[in-house]
Design an enzyme around this catalytic site. Structure first.
Site, PDB file in Angstrom:
ATOM      1  N   ARG A   2     -19.968  -1.561 -25.358  1.00 45.61           N
ATOM      2  CA  ARG A   2     -20.702  -2.872 -24.707  1.00 45.61           C
ATOM      3  C   ARG A   2     -21.976  -2.344 -23.806  1.00 45.61           C
ATOM      4  NH1 ARG A   2     -19.012  -3.825 -18.395  1.00 45.61           N
ATOM      5  NH2 ARG A   2     -18.975  -1.729 -17.928  1.00 45.61           N
ATOM      6  N   ARG A   6     -28.834  -2.642 -23.217  1.00 44.86           N
ATOM      7  CA  ARG A   6     -29.566  -2.709 -22.052  1.00 44.86           C
ATOM      8  C   ARG A   6     -30.432  -1.287 -21.854  1.00 44.86           C
ATOM      9  NH1 ARG A   6     -25.890  -4.706 -17.242  1.00 44.86           N
ATOM     10  NH2 ARG A   6     -24.444  -3.026 -18.464  1.00 44.86           N
ATOM     11  N   ARG A  15     -34.965  -9.975 -25.090  1.00 45.69           N
ATOM     12  CA  ARG A  15     -34.084 -10.912 -24.148  1.00 45.69           C
ATOM     13  C   ARG A  15     -35.017 -11.528 -23.111  1.00 45.69           C
ATOM     14  NH1 ARG A  15     -29.602 -10.454 -21.830  1.00 45.69           N
ATOM     15  NH2 ARG A  15     -30.131 -12.036 -20.985  1.00 45.69           N
ATOM     16  N   ASP A  51     -20.478 -11.382 -26.826  1.00 43.83           N
ATOM     17  CA  ASP A  51     -19.851 -10.959 -25.427  1.00 43.83           C
ATOM     18  C   ASP A  51     -18.300 -11.572 -25.630  1.00 43.83           C
ATOM     19  OD1 ASP A  51     -20.256 -10.040 -22.772  1.00 43.83           O
ATOM     20  OD2 ASP A  51     -19.000 -11.460 -22.522  1.00 43.83           O
ATOM     21  N   TYR A 129     -10.575 -12.903 -16.032  1.00 41.56           N
ATOM     22  CA  TYR A 129     -11.782 -13.466 -15.590  1.00 41.56           C
ATOM     23  C   TYR A 129     -11.726 -14.974 -15.324  1.00 41.56           C
ATOM     24  CZ  TYR A 129     -14.855  -9.471 -16.992  1.00 41.56           C
ATOM     25  OH  TYR A 129     -15.566  -8.383 -17.203  1.00 41.56           O
TER      26      TYR A 129
HETATM   27  O1  CP3 Z   1     -23.585  -3.441 -26.616  1.00 40.12           O
HETATM   28  C1  CP3 Z   1     -23.832  -4.543 -27.220  1.00 40.12           C
HETATM   29  O2  CP3 Z   1     -24.630  -5.277 -27.383  1.00 40.12           O
HETATM   30  C2  CP3 Z   1     -22.455  -4.693 -27.910  1.00 40.12           C
HETATM   31  C3  CP3 Z   1     -22.053  -5.987 -27.621  1.00 40.12           C
HETATM   32  C4  CP3 Z   1     -21.197  -6.474 -26.352  1.00 40.12           C
HETATM   33  C5  CP3 Z   1     -21.648  -7.024 -25.312  1.00 40.12           C
HETATM   34  N1  CP3 Z   1     -20.388  -7.186 -24.368  1.00 40.12           N
HETATM   35  C6  CP3 Z   1     -22.997  -7.429 -24.841  1.00 40.12           C
HETATM   36  C7  CP3 Z   1     -23.350  -7.721 -23.321  1.00 40.12           C
HETATM   37  C8  CP3 Z   1     -19.937  -6.237 -26.332  1.00 40.12           C
HETATM   38  C9  CP3 Z   1     -18.844  -5.332 -27.380  1.00 40.12           C
HETATM   39  C10 CP3 Z   1     -19.426  -6.826 -25.006  1.00 40.12           C
HETATM   40  C11 CP3 Z   1     -17.945  -6.750 -24.344  1.00 40.12           C
HETATM   41  C12 CP3 Z   1     -17.810  -6.940 -23.080  1.00 40.12           C
HETATM   42  N2  CP3 Z   1     -18.306  -7.847 -22.245  1.00 40.12           N
HETATM   43  C13 CP3 Z   1     -16.582  -6.587 -22.438  1.00 40.12           C
HETATM   44  C14 CP3 Z   1     -15.622  -5.529 -23.150  1.00 40.12           C
HETATM   45  C15 CP3 Z   1     -15.997  -4.108 -23.069  1.00 40.12           C
HETATM   46  C16 CP3 Z   1     -16.002  -3.470 -21.854  1.00 40.12           C
HETATM   47  O3  CP3 Z   1     -17.368  -3.190 -21.311  1.00 40.12           O
HETATM   48  O4  CP3 Z   1     -15.174  -3.153 -20.959  1.00 40.12           O
HETATM   49  C17 CP3 Z   1     -16.633  -6.893 -21.111  1.00 40.12           C
HETATM   50  C18 CP3 Z   1     -15.619  -6.693 -20.174  1.00 40.12           C
HETATM   51  C19 CP3 Z   1     -17.650  -8.048 -21.110  1.00 40.12           C
HETATM   52  C20 CP3 Z   1     -18.114  -8.703 -19.948  1.00 40.12           C
HETATM   53  C21 CP3 Z   1     -19.517  -8.353 -19.560  1.00 40.12           C
HETATM   54  N3  CP3 Z   1     -20.597  -9.145 -19.956  1.00 40.12           N
HETATM   55  C22 CP3 Z   1     -19.797  -7.714 -18.467  1.00 40.12           C
HETATM   56  C23 CP3 Z   1     -18.812  -6.921 -17.701  1.00 40.12           C
HETATM   57  C24 CP3 Z   1     -21.045  -7.665 -18.624  1.00 40.12           C
HETATM   58  C25 CP3 Z   1     -22.124  -6.842 -17.584  1.00 40.12           C
HETATM   59  C26 CP3 Z   1     -22.829  -7.473 -16.322  1.00 40.12           C
HETATM   60  C27 CP3 Z   1     -23.959  -6.495 -15.966  1.00 40.12           C
HETATM   61  O5  CP3 Z   1     -24.972  -7.147 -16.027  1.00 40.12           O
HETATM   62  O6  CP3 Z   1     -23.492  -5.604 -15.399  1.00 40.12           O
HETATM   63  C28 CP3 Z   1     -21.680  -8.378 -19.428  1.00 40.12           C
HETATM   64  C29 CP3 Z   1     -22.860  -8.676 -20.038  1.00 40.12           C
HETATM   65  C30 CP3 Z   1     -23.498  -8.073 -21.471  1.00 40.12           C
HETATM   66  N4  CP3 Z   1     -22.572  -8.039 -22.575  1.00 40.12           N
HETATM   67  C31 CP3 Z   1     -24.599  -7.391 -21.469  1.00 40.12           C
HETATM   68  C32 CP3 Z   1     -24.745  -7.082 -22.978  1.00 40.12           C
HETATM   69  C33 CP3 Z   1     -25.731  -6.544 -23.761  1.00 40.12           C
HETATM   70  C34 CP3 Z   1     -25.684  -7.176 -20.744  1.00 40.12           C
HETATM   71  C35 CP3 Z   1     -26.613  -8.287 -20.306  1.00 40.12           C
HETATM   72  C36 CP3 Z   1     -27.969  -7.898 -19.879  1.00 40.12           C
HETATM   73  O7  CP3 Z   1     -27.956  -7.590 -18.665  1.00 40.12           O
HETATM   74  O8  CP3 Z   1     -28.917  -8.092 -20.503  1.00 40.12           O
END
Ligand code: CP3
Length: 319
Positions: A2, A6, A15, A51, A129
């Site tokens: 995930r 970034r 983005r 996501d 969540y």
């Molecule tokens: O890397 C990738 O782009 C793969 C796609 C992907 C994303 N989220 C994109 C994303 C995947 C596989 C996920 C899974 C995801 N999302 C999980 C399960 C895996 C894990 O990490 O345990 C969970 C718990 C989430 C929920 C979530 N979404 C979190 C905790 C966050 C981070 C928030 C932060 O800013 O710290 C997100 C946002 C997210 N999902 C981003 C991406 C590329 C970041 C968005 C950004 O800041 O541009």
């Protein structure tokens, strides 16, 4: 893993000005972002840019992803009435899932043979969540609900299993070659709670693609005590975070289950010789298992130097 993108300047540029969930639901943009790490790092598979909360959003839940925070709900889901309102939103339709299917189909076409991994959140992580209303360290409210009102908890996790299962199924039908279920927060549960209150819904989510013939990977963090239970809900491959060496994970799983993961994201910021020794050790221990998909044990820290990731991929290919 995930949030891999970034760390990439091209991701931040793509983005710019677009909210996270809007980006996920814009097929051409989701596809372009999915391809970026494949082009740059020459990895052997892509993971679809989306996501785990996308199916909640598509179902009509008031959710957004706050930068630096994570998924945040307009209101937490805590009572039988709250869950009944969720269930009234119904199962996801093909129309609602169309942007996901379109994004996957565009990506599979552009990948030209490199496999695409589809994914979804497991019912417990989604329910955590929803019940907490946002990210939480201990998931106290969710763990209270499963004991205080098991019928409401079951209704909630069954609904979550159905929407997340539909999201996963849409990706596979559109061309994803494998499916990963992320139960990121399952590690906050003991084995007894996992087995009684979570495993049935996870089996239901994975069951929604059982007829499609793709391999199913099941991943969580802090799940060293849950590996067998997580396999037994219907997974073909078990993801292992960075806490347990793969030879020991393989022993716990009886030597018959392919593994994924295990590189410690913290070491991406260590001097190269330290990281190299760690990656070599992970790969060597992974030889004990019937298969090992080399990957990080959790997400890529946003401040990671992308060139380090490319170098890790080159090292693994050389091994
Ligand atoms: O890397 C990738 O782009 C793969 C796609 C992907 C994303 N989220 C994109 C994303 C995947 C596989 C996920 C899974 C995801 N999302 C999980 C399960 C895996 C894990 O990490 O345990 C969970 C718990 C989430 C929920 C979530 N979404 C979190 C905790 C966050 C981070 C928030 C932060 O800013 O710290 C997100 C946002 C997210 N999902 C981003 C991406 C590329 C970041 C968005 C950004 O800041 O541009």
């Amino acid at each position: 893993m995930r949030q891999a993108g970034r760390s990439l300047p091209e991701y931040r540029a793509a983005r710019e000005g677009t909210a996270m969930l809007e980006a996920c639901l814009t097929p051409a943009l989701a596809s372009e972002i999915t391809l970026q790490p494949v082009r740059r790092h020459d990895v052997d598979a892509a993971i679809f840019f989306s996501d785990i909360v996308v199916p909640l959003k598509l179902a009509g839940v008031d959710v957004e992803i706050k930068p630096g925070v994570g998924p945040v709900m307009g209101a937490p889901v805590r009572t039988a009435d709250d869950v009944a309102r969720l269930r009234d939103l119904g199962p996801l339709t093909a129309e609602q899932l169309a942007p996901v299917a379109e994004g996957v189909a565009l990506t599979v076409g552009a990948l030209g043979g490199t496999p695409l991994i589809g994914f979804a959140g497991a019912p417990f992580t989604l329910a955590a969540y929803l019940v907490e209303g946002g990210p939480s360290r201990d998931h106290l409210a969710a763990r209270t609900l499963m004991h205080a009102d098991p019928a409401t908890w079951t209704a909630l996790t069954e609904w979550a299993a159905d929407v997340t299962g539909a999201f996963l199924r849409a990706q596979v039908l559109a061309g994803a070659s494998a499916a990963q279920l992320f139960d990121s927060w399952a590690g906050s549960l003991g084995l007894a709670d996992y087995t009684a209150h979570v495993a049935p819904a996870s089996a239901r989510a994975l069951g929604s693609i059982a007829d499609l013939g793709v391999r199913k990977v099941h991943f969580g963090t802090g799940t060293s005590e849950l590996l067998v239970a997580m396999r037994d809900v219907g997974a073909d491959v078990v993801g292992v975070d960075y806490r347990l060496p793969l030879d020991e994970a393989n022993r716990r799983l009886g030597g018959s289950t392919p593994l994924q993961g295990n590189v410690d994201p913290a070491l991406l910021a260590a001097p190269w010789p330290v990281l190299e020794a760690h990656v070599r050790d992970v790969v060597a221990r992974g030889e004990a298992a019937p298969g090992h998909v080399v990957n990080l044990g959790h997400g890529v820290p946003p401040e990671t130097d992308p060139d380090v990731l490319t170098r890790v991929v080159q090292l693994v290919h050389s091994l």
